[in-house]
Design an enzyme around this catalytic site. Structure first.
Site, short mmCIF file in Angstrom:
data_model
loop_
_atom_site.label_atom_id
_atom_site.label_comp_id
_atom_site.label_asym_id
_atom_site.label_seq_id
_atom_site.Cartn_x
_atom_site.Cartn_y
_atom_site.Cartn_z
N HIS A 35 0.85 -1.20 0.00
CA HIS A 35 0.00 0.00 0.00
C HIS A 35 0.88 1.25 0.00
O HIS A 35 0.68 2.16 -0.80
CB HIS A 35 -0.93 -0.01 1.21
N LYS A 58 3.27 29.34 4.94
CA LYS A 58 2.76 29.58 3.58
C LYS A 58 1.24 29.45 3.56
O LYS A 58 0.57 30.02 2.71
CB LYS A 58 3.41 28.62 2.59
N HIS A 86 13.41 12.17 3.42
CA HIS A 86 12.84 13.45 3.82
C HIS A 86 12.62 14.40 2.65
O HIS A 86 11.55 14.95 2.49
CB HIS A 86 13.55 14.12 4.98
N ARG A 113 2.13 1.24 15.21
CA ARG A 113 1.71 1.07 13.82
C ARG A 113 2.13 -0.33 13.32
O ARG A 113 2.91 -1.01 13.96
CB ARG A 113 2.31 2.16 12.94
N HIS A 159 15.21 13.29 12.00
CA HIS A 159 14.06 13.39 12.90
C HIS A 159 13.10 12.21 12.72
O HIS A 159 12.17 12.07 13.49
CB HIS A 159 13.34 14.74 12.77
N TYR A 170 9.03 16.32 0.59
CA TYR A 170 8.81 17.60 -0.10
C TYR A 170 8.48 17.39 -1.56
O TYR A 170 7.70 18.15 -2.14
CB TYR A 170 10.04 18.50 0.07
N ASP A 192 5.78 21.45 -26.57
CA ASP A 192 5.80 20.09 -26.03
C ASP A 192 6.87 20.06 -24.94
O ASP A 192 7.49 21.08 -24.64
CB ASP A 192 6.14 19.05 -27.12
N SER A 227 12.66 6.16 -13.90
CA SER A 227 11.56 6.89 -14.51
C SER A 227 11.43 8.28 -13.91
O SER A 227 11.28 9.27 -14.63
CB SER A 227 10.27 6.09 -14.31
#
Lengths: 545, 57, 373
Positions: free
Chosen positions: A92, A347, A269, A466, A318, A273, A121, A185
């Site tokens: 998953h 932001k 990490h 978890r 972290h 982003y 293009d 890719s």
């Protein structure tokens, strides 16, 4: 700054803005049938392929999530055995990250980056075709491991050694190979996007005139090129440990399992982003459109995004507060994380300032963008909590973390992709998506996603680790709520598919400028966008006021 | 150069004026900004490391 | 003014809710150590900071959404920059977080100060059980999940402490500084007891340190917190904290047991004794991988029932159990099981589930092999 502008082509001033009008010349030698899709080098077709692939993987990964939620509906082992449960959680994660979210963003980039910079293009069309077709092959291989003896990868998407090396199922070598392909890719796609943005902008379009979507993708593409080789490296070290007797991560041979985690999160990490910056770009395009007001603090957004690219490399550990880092390292990563989180997080304020004193309407695309702002912020808050290292000892590897990253990835990244789909469907298909169905899809998704992920905060704080297939009785209520939410969210996505299919087949005709507040370049070409657009580049020097 | 450093610091903080952006993009070279950004990031890492060392005692 | 009132009522309501509902099963436990209380207050502090920021931010957002709807005739303004405002709203959270860093640093330093401990316990993670060794006391034992599989499979009602109960808990004295040394015999595990705010990864080949000073006698429960394979969800941690006197008595008894176990190695064991002991050892140690009926989970965990190659080769069988198999999940048991248990379990494996070799392995024989190595 002196951006490398393309040579200024002689312009036909009459129709330079709607370059698509003169497009039919090149179309007659296009293939028909399946080979057309296999061999296409057109950015719009490849973009469509990416988006369809992403949506199918979203469904496949979603079914796996539902298997997990079904097993966790009640305490006890009912549906699946633990080894299959572990394969489901692992697959998953891998499929949603590498198969759904990343290709989804690449598909949007393929479609929209050339349209937003006024290019005919992508810069490297054949490479574009290759980087797409690597993906289905990679993921068929990855999924096929489920049928192999010993099953597929079962060590979590983070693949911590030695569980993923010495103790892994025999199919792990195939898992490594398929992730290598997905990584190649991504790198090729990123190269293509950078080349397009830097070299194919319309005459007169400076870097500082680009939309936030193009900006965030430019920076994301650099991040991809920087970190995918790190992932490839760490996977290769796994491969060597498994098949060639090395001991990178095997303590008995002088290796170090913590080294794996350092390398993995040095990739992982910035990867976070990679999955959220394009979402920032999308929301920064959609919110001004439906608030009918320019984005507040465009410059700040551009600068902050650029600095994230550099600073995101300084906070990786972290994720590893409990592995036994020295005190100084622990403090460093806590401070660095706090410092970086703030300029990124605020932001959100810019989007709200964009809404302030606007003239706001609530089309489905806007609804998803607004939900993104709220729910991504909730994920950001739990992120701040996780940054506090001493408290992280209690949060780490519990459902609190699961809640955190699902809030930033599902109502974060995934909602932004859905917002983008609703926003650009008129441009892609020439029809508006059905607003009524869109609203149903939106509200069911929002309710489902919160019912699914919010109780996970409580389960985690109460002590549920978890990646467990069965749990103690005090977590039962939270899990039942989550499972109900999961099924609601999952099945609501069938509505999403219906909306898309319906929109492709017909609907209210959309004009070139489909949204009255939209100002970017893609809205100057007809809807649906013809196969070839901007064969004559638009002259941005004249548009600029 | 001072302008470049100021712009990089503004980027780290996450706030920049439109007018500064215009002059940065019209007059600066990207490579200068990128190099300065990397150097400043290293300096920041150094600073945070020393704060952490001091805090750790 | 009315808005301020409504907001104030909301904050009070949320705070009241927190005291009642969130305090129990909905929130992080306060715990029973000084550290766990510090961690809890850090957690609540940052939580309330987030709530306040959230109320302000979402308040501003929903106000804008409500007030500036086009359907209400809102006309768009055109401002798109205000550097002072941006600097202001970036600086405030930055300062808040810097302020957060101060207490967080202090707590972290406390957690890392493992010096001057009164008792050292070596915690070794195994797939899928914990082993506790009281360093310098000669006492060591495994702690296995004791929830019967019938409860897991849904064939029996679940106990109150379903999945959080073990056959032998870790016993610790209260008001003493206990240092935990964590390591692993196979993959990475993570030893976690929420009530102590101690979570430390157990890394193979490395030793991590943590410590606690429990303030109240009681039974504290936790779980393995790092995915460690099939039975990751089935290796709980249970700590029984007691007064020093009770602890001393308990430790003395354990030492006694260890001594008598050592004596029994030398005597001649009968087949049915070994089979009975072997079945017990097999079900707690071996069955997780090789399964209750010895059928295994090929290809990762080979079958033992009907494994002709193994049954024909007694020496190989003993060697595998004593030394493990490198590059696989099979660990060496020479250091973790006593000679009686090793002899018993090999005897059991060679005579159960249709394996009828008739071999009887004596503990003294295993003892001799161990001392010659």
């Amino acid at each position: 700054m002196a951006p490398k502008l393309p040579p200024k082509a002689p312009l036909e001033h009459g129709n330079s803005i709607t370059g698509g009008a003169s497009a039919h010349e090149g179309e007659h030698h296009y293939r028909s049938g399946p080979l057309r899709w296999l061999l296409t080098t057109n950015h719009k077709e490849i973009g469509t392929l990416y988006l369809i692939f992403s949506l199918s993987m979203f469904m496949v990964g979603g079914i796996m999530a539902l298997v997990v939620r079904l097993e966790l509906f009640q305490p006890g082992l009912q549906m699946v055995q633990p080894e299959f449960f572990n394969q489901m959680t692992t697959m998953h994660g891998l499929i949603m990250i590498f198969g759904a979210v990343m290709p989804g963003f690449v598909g949007l980039a393929n479609w929209m980056v050339p349209l937003q910079v006024g290019a005919p293009d992508m810069a490297l069309p054949r490479l574009n075709n290759f980087s797409f077709w690597l993906l289905p092959i990679a993921f068929v291989l990855l999924l096929s491991t489920l049928l192999m003896p010993g099953g597929g990868p079962n060590f979590g998407w983070t693949s911590y050694a030695p569980l993923s090396t010495t103790y892994a199922p025999p199919s792990t070598t195939f898992f490594i190979f398929s992730l290598h392909m997905a990584g190649i890719s991504s790198i090729l796609g990123a190269i293509n996007i950078i080349a397009t943005i830097l070299n194919l902008r319309a005459p007169g379009m400076r870097l500082m005139d680009m939309t936030l979507f193009v900006w965030t993708w430019l920076i994301t593409a650099f991040l991809l090129i920087a970190v995918m080789p790190v992932l490839a490296g760490v996977l290769t070290m796994m491969l060597l440990d498994i098949n060639f007797g090395t001991s990178f991560f095997n303590a008995a041979g002088g290796g170090d399992p913590v080294l794996f985690q350092h390398l993995f999160w040095f990739f992982g990490h910035p990867e976070v982003y990679i999955m959220i910056l394009p979402a920032f770009g999308i929301v920064s395009v959609i919110v001004p459109t439906f608030a009918r007001k320019p984005l507040f603090g465009y410059s700040s957004m551009v600068y902050a995004t650029a600095s994230i690219a550099v600073l995101s490399f300084t906070v990786w550990a972290h994720h590893m507060f409990s592995v036994g880092l020295p005190l100084v390292a622990e403090l460093f990563f806590m401070y660095a994380t706090m410092l970086i989180a703030v300029p990124t997080g605020v932001k959100v304020f810019n989007w709200i300032a964009t809404l302030f004193r606007g003239s706001i309407t609530f089309e489905t695309a806007m609804l998803f963008a607004l939900a993104f702002i709220v729910l991504f912020s909730i994920g950001g808050f739990s992120g701040l909590m996780l940054a506090i290292a001493p408290a992280d000892f209690q949060y780490h590897d519990t459902y609190f973390v699961v809640a955190h990253f699902h809030y930033v990835l599902v109502p974060g990244a995934v909602f932004s992709i859905m917002a983008a789909v609703y926003y650009w469907l008129p441009k892609w298909t020439g029809h508006y998506p059905d607003e009524r169905l869109g609203r149903w899809h939106f509200w069911l998704s929002v309710i489902g996603v919160n019912l699914l992920f919010f109780p996970m905060h409580f389960a985690g704080l109460a002590g549920m680790p978890r990646r467990i297939p069965d749990y103690a009785l005090q977590f039962a209520d939270f899990n039942m709520a989550s499972s109900i939410g999961g099924f609601l969210f999952g099945f609501s996505q069938l509505l999403f598919i219906w909306v898309i299919v319906k929109c492709v087949r017909g609907g209210v005709k959309a004009p070139a400028r489909s949204w009255d507040g939209a100002t970017d370049l893609e809205w100057t070409v007809p809807s649906p966008a013809p196969l070839h657009t901007f064969e004559t580049p638009p002259d941005m020097r004249r548009i600029e006021s | 150069m001072w302008q470049v450093i100021k712009s990089v610091l503004a980027a780290f903080f996450g706030v920049q004026k439109d007018s500064r952006r215009r002059s940065d993009f019209e007059h600066g070279k990207p490579i200068v900004f990128i190099a300065t950004g990397v150097v400043m990031a290293l300096i920041m890492v150094g600073l945070v490391v020393s704060v952490a060392m001091m805090a750790a005692g | 003014m009315r808005k301020v009132l409504v907001l104030a009522v909301m904050v009070v309501a949320i705070a009241g809710l927190q005291r009642n509902a969130l305090a129990s099963d909905w929130n992080m436990p306060v715990g029973v150590t000084e550290i766990s209380r510090s961690v809890y207050s850090l957690h609540m502090l940052i939580f309330w900071i987030c709530v306040v920021i959230g109320v302000v931010v979402f308040g501003a957002m929903f106000y804008s959404l409500f007030r500036y709807r086009r359907s209400k005739g809102a006309k768009a303004a055109h401002f798109h920059e205000h550097t002072t405002v941006e600097v202001f709203w970036t600086t405030i959270p930055l300062l808040i977080l810097v302020a957060m860093a101060v207490p967080a640093t202090a707590t972290l330093k406390e957690m890392y100060d493992t010096s001057e401990s009164d008792l050292d316990v070596l915690i070794t993670g195994h797939q899928w059980r914990w082993q506790y060794e009281y360093l310098g006391e000669g006492v060591s034992f495994f702690s296995n999940l004791s929830t019967p599989s019938a409860q897991i499979e849904g064939e029996a009602p679940k106990d109150e402490h379903y999945l959080l109960e073990v056959d032998q808990p870790l016993v610790l004295p209260v008001d003493r500084k206990v240092r935990f040394l964590t390591t692993s015999a196979d993959v990475i595990h993570s030893w976690w007891v929420p009530a102590f705010a101690v979570k430390k990864d157990a890394m193979p080949g490395f030793i991590n340190e943590a410590w606690t000073r429990i303030e109240e006698p009681g039974i504290y429960r936790g779980q393995c917190a790092e995915l460690c394979g099939r039975n990751h969800g089935f290796m709980p941690v249970v700590v029984h904290a007691m007064e020093q006197d009770d602890f001393d008595a308990w430790l003395a008894e354990r030492k006694q047991q260890a001594a008598s176990a050592a004596n029994s190695v030398d005597r001649e064991w009968k087949m049915d004794e070994l089979m009975a002991q072997g079945e017990k050892v097999y079900s707690t140690i071996c069955a997780a991988c090789h399964q209750a009926e010895g059928q295994g989970l090929p290809p990762t965990f080979p079958a033992l029932a009907g494994n002709q190659a193994l049954m024909d080769d007694l020496e190989k069988h003993i060697g595998v159990v004593l030394n493990g198999v490198s590059e696989t999940a099979m660990p060496a048991f020479s250091g973790t099981l006593n000679p009686v248990d090793i002899a018993a379990v090999i005897t059991y494996e060679r005579n159960a589930w249709g394996n009828e070799t008739g071999d009887v392995i004596q503990p003294s024989d295993i003892q001799a092999r161990l001392s010659s190595e």
